[in-house]
Design a protein around this motif. Structure first.
Motif, PDB file in Angstrom:
ATOM      1  N   LEU A 129       0.824  -1.215   0.000  1.00 53.14           N
ATOM      2  CA  LEU A 129       0.000   0.000   0.000  1.00 53.14           C
ATOM      3  C   LEU A 129       0.854   1.259   0.000  1.00 53.14           C
ATOM      4  CD1 LEU A 129      -3.153   0.282   0.103  1.00 53.14           C
ATOM      5  CD2 LEU A 129      -2.266  -2.009   0.452  1.00 53.14           C
ATOM      6  N   TYR A 173     -13.849  -5.316  -3.309  1.00 55.51           N
ATOM      7  CA  TYR A 173     -12.936  -4.185  -3.175  1.00 55.51           C
ATOM      8  C   TYR A 173     -12.131  -3.903  -4.444  1.00 55.51           C
ATOM      9  CZ  TYR A 173      -9.205  -1.358  -1.011  1.00 55.51           C
ATOM     10  OH  TYR A 173      -8.321  -0.353  -0.689  1.00 55.51           O
ATOM     11  N   MET A 180     -10.802   1.446  -5.973  1.00 55.68           N
ATOM     12  CA  MET A 180      -9.860   2.535  -6.222  1.00 55.68           C
ATOM     13  C   MET A 180     -10.148   3.246  -7.545  1.00 55.68           C
ATOM     14  SD  MET A 180      -7.120   4.183  -5.109  1.00 55.68           S
ATOM     15  CE  MET A 180      -6.190   3.148  -3.984  1.00 55.68           C
ATOM     16  N   LEU A 218      -7.828   6.329   2.375  1.00 58.14           N
ATOM     17  CA  LEU A 218      -8.106   4.914   2.109  1.00 58.14           C
ATOM     18  C   LEU A 218      -6.864   4.069   2.364  1.00 58.14           C
ATOM     19  CD1 LEU A 218     -10.110   2.778   0.901  1.00 58.14           C
ATOM     20  CD2 LEU A 218      -9.105   3.308  -1.332  1.00 58.14           C
ATOM     21  N   MET A 219      -5.711   4.542   1.888  1.00 59.05           N
ATOM     22  CA  MET A 219      -4.462   3.799   2.084  1.00 59.05           C
ATOM     23  C   MET A 219      -3.970   3.926   3.520  1.00 59.05           C
ATOM     24  SD  MET A 219      -2.563   4.918  -1.426  1.00 59.05           S
ATOM     25  CE  MET A 219      -3.463   4.937  -2.978  1.00 59.05           C
ATOM     26  N   PHE A 259      -5.374   1.356   5.898  1.00 60.26           N
ATOM     27  CA  PHE A 259      -4.696   0.056   5.763  1.00 60.26           C
ATOM     28  C   PHE A 259      -3.318   0.107   6.405  1.00 60.26           C
ATOM     29  CE2 PHE A 259      -2.338  -3.345   3.955  1.00 60.26           C
ATOM     30  CZ  PHE A 259      -3.239  -4.324   3.590  1.00 60.26           C
ATOM     31  N   PHE A 315     -11.430   6.045   4.915  1.00 59.99           N
ATOM     32  CA  PHE A 315     -10.478   5.612   5.945  1.00 59.99           C
ATOM     33  C   PHE A 315     -11.002   4.358   6.647  1.00 59.99           C
ATOM     34  CE2 PHE A 315      -9.057   5.656  10.394  1.00 59.99           C
ATOM     35  CZ  PHE A 315      -7.684   5.651  10.227  1.00 59.99           C
ATOM     36  N   GLY A 360     -10.489   1.404   4.520  1.00 58.25           N
ATOM     37  CA  GLY A 360      -9.081   1.021   4.595  1.00 58.25           C
ATOM     38  C   GLY A 360      -8.758   0.288   5.885  1.00 58.25           C
ATOM     39  N   ASN A 394     -10.098  -3.211   5.577  1.00 55.09           N
ATOM     40  CA  ASN A 394      -9.222  -3.965   4.675  1.00 55.09           C
ATOM     41  C   ASN A 394      -7.953  -4.404   5.389  1.00 55.09           C
ATOM     42  OD1 ASN A 394      -8.537  -5.104   2.214  1.00 55.09           O
ATOM     43  ND2 ASN A 394      -7.740  -3.217   1.359  1.00 55.09           N
ATOM     44  N   GLY A 395      -7.359  -3.490   6.167  1.00 54.82           N
ATOM     45  CA  GLY A 395      -6.145  -3.810   6.904  1.00 54.82           C
ATOM     46  C   GLY A 395      -6.372  -4.840   7.989  1.00 54.82           C
TER      47      GLY A 395
END
Length: 558
Positions: free
Chosen positions: A151, A290, A294, A327-328, A331, A382, A385, A388-389
């Motif tokens: 990421l 997902y 992006m 978003l990143m 994660f 966020f 993210g 996802n993380g």
């Protein structure tokens, strides 16, 4: 003891390199196509654009299981090192692309496919090497750190690509070369085989059946997005229909072959392991949900939100990347922590909760207007993210911990193949929904907006322009209306009142005209993604608490 950190640092460089390369290419597409002197919005250029976007994923998805099995047989370090070398050679070839025009575009596609082969070697072996090097109670942290590097690479790629593309499009490929050279030399000098490769015959028939079948399906997904005849999409073209039919036929033969050969390419009995099966299903559903997020958020920002807030189309790609940082960041903050926690308390709760959070995030996105307030949008992405993380590293550790050490390469190949294929399906589904919505609603919406602006003479021309032109113009940093006007005879432009021309070329006119059609399709996609994320949560919850293959049976969940 120190060797595990050598493996982590080296595989982290490989992961960062692969992810950085992908986002650099996406953000630099306008500069690349301008550099080789191709109008990326011409109908004949659209297929080249598709292959630049999807060719890399197509090759990696098709090869991962085969390369994973070959790594088990001939040595993971040996083939991982080879991957670094091939990837670096591909980067050098891309920098040296000798021709321009459509031949230059074809060369870029071919050299990207070379990169993809190297990337596949890196991708399939990174998790297996980390699993070999780290003890079971540290693997979640190691895998989480490795995935966070990916990421971080995506984020670095967006920024570096935006900067380098302003100087020379070739630099966006050259920047990968120092990383590749360093990683190649270091991996050859420092990495060593921990586990002895298994000595078995190559399952040529199984490999061929799987690779051909999956490649045909991925080709069908790619060409299904290209126009066919008078249709904006190619799902009913003979090429797509035959590719799907043959692809599914080959994949249907694959399990029959694998149950009859002495040394199968992939041991189907691994799916009898509850942890492996549940985690693999969960990761496939997660990428279906997902995989296209992006690029859809990028389209939303570049085609609608940023122009409405005064950002020129030429600057929109870079600013879209900046506005997607939350978003990143979600994660990056949760990836290593969730891996560390899963090492101690098991993966089920973290992974399941992560998918629930992601599903809720998609529902909130589906309720947002097209001209949102950023202070509302940023926490939502966020949160996605974070979900996802929370899911990623515990789930990957589940898969790698649950299989016998001698089959980790093949198991990781199956995991990455399914997630890459799911991402391609997600991409195809998203663009199909958006293009169909544009085809059905955009002509009338543009006609109404043109009529209100007093530009009725332009209606027959602008409403005939394919929706993909409008869609990809904004994505590539072009002003869509000015691009459309350049396709209309000059005498028609001259006959249109200047006030009307001034109105429709304002930065806010086109976003307001297309927003209803675009948001209807986006909301449908977000509802589908939410349902898939919640289904992934159910699959994740069914995995059991802890299962580590090397440990005694009493440590396995009941």
């Amino acid at each position: 003891m120190r060797y595990k950190w050598v493996v982590l640092s080296n595989t982290t460089i490989g992961t960062l390199l692969a992810f950085m390369n992908n986002t650099i290419v996406i953000i630099s597409l306008p500069a690349i196509f301008n550099g080789i002197r191709i109008n990326p919005l011409s109908p004949s250029a659209f297929q080249y654009l598709l292959w630049v976007l999807m060719g890399y994923s197509l090759v990696t998805a098709s090869l991962l299981v085969t390369l994973g099995r070959l790594s088990d047989m001939y040595g993971r370090v040996r083939l991982y090192n080879l991957g670094f070398l091939i990837f670096t050679i591909g980067s050098v070839l891309l920098y040296l692309t000798p021709n321009t025009g459509y031949l230059g575009a074809l060369e870029i596609i071919i050299f990207r496919l070379v990169q993809a082969v190297g990337g596949a070697f890196l991708m399939v072996n990174s998790a297996a090497l980390l699993t070999d090097a780290f003890p079971p109670n540290e693997r979640g942290f190691a895998l989480g750190t490795n995935q966070v590097a990916g990421l971080a690479g995506s984020l670095v790629g967006l920024i570096i690509g935006g900067v380098l593309a302003t100087y020379d499009w070739r630099y966006v490929f050259l920047v990968s070369v120092p990383f590749g050279v360093f990683g190649t030399v270091w991996s050859y000098l420092r990495l060593r085989e921990i586990r002895r490769p298994i000595r078995e015959e190559i399952d040529w028939l199984g490999n061929l059946t799987f690779v051909v079948g999956l490649t045909l399906i991925l080709l069908a997904l790619t060409y299904g997005l290209a126009p066919y005849g008078s249709s904006p999409l190619g799902w009913d073209s003979p090429l797509v229909l035959v590719s799907f039919a043959l692809g599914f036929a080959f994949l249907a033969l694959f399990p029959l072959i694998e149950t009859r050969v002495k040394a199968p390419m992939f041991r189907l009995e691994l799916f009898r392991i509850r942890m492996f099966t549940a985690a693999t299903i969960a990761t496939t559903l997660r990428f279906l949900a997902y995989g296209s997020l992006m690029i859809m958020l990028t389209l939303w920002l570049q085609a609608i939100w940023l122009p409405l807030h005064g950002v020129p189309y030429t600057e929109a790609p870079l600013w879209a990347g900046i506005y997607l940082i939350p978003l990143m960041l979600g994660f990056l903050l949760t990836g290593p922590v969730s891996g560390w926690l899963s090492d101690r308390y098991g993966p089920r709760l973290l992974a399941t909760l992560g998918m629930v959070i992601m599903g809720i995030g998609f529902l909130v996105l589906a309720s947002m207007p097209y001209n949102f307030q950023y202070w509302v949008f940023a926490p939502v992405i966020f949160m996605i993210g974070v979900g996802n993380g929370m899911f990623s590293s515990p789930n990957t550790a589940s898969i790698m911990n649950s299989v016998p050490p001698q089959h980790r390469g093949a198991a990781n190949g199956m995991r990455t193949t399914l997630q890459n294929t799911a991402q391609a399906i997600s991409f195809a589904l998203a663009f199909t929904i958006v293009i169909l919505a544009f085809t059905n609603y955009l002509p009338q919406a543009l006609a109404n907006a043109l009529s209100s602006a007093g530009a009725t003479a332009l209606i027959p021309y602008i409403t005939r322009i394919p929706p993909t032109v409008a869609l990809f113009a904004a994505f590539l940093g072009y002003d869509p209306i000015r691009t459309m006007l350049s396709m209309i005879p000059q005498n028609i432009i001259n006959d249109t009142p200047q006030q009307a021309i001034n109105t429709i070329t304002k930065l806010t006119w086109f976003p307001n005209a297309i927003a209803p059609a675009f948001m209807d399709s986006l909301h449908i996609l977000f509802y589908i993604s939410s349902a898939l994320a919640f289904t992934a949560a159910i699959a994740s919850a069914l995995r059991g608490q802890i299962y580590i293959y090397e440990e005694e049976p009493q440590y396995a969940s009941k």
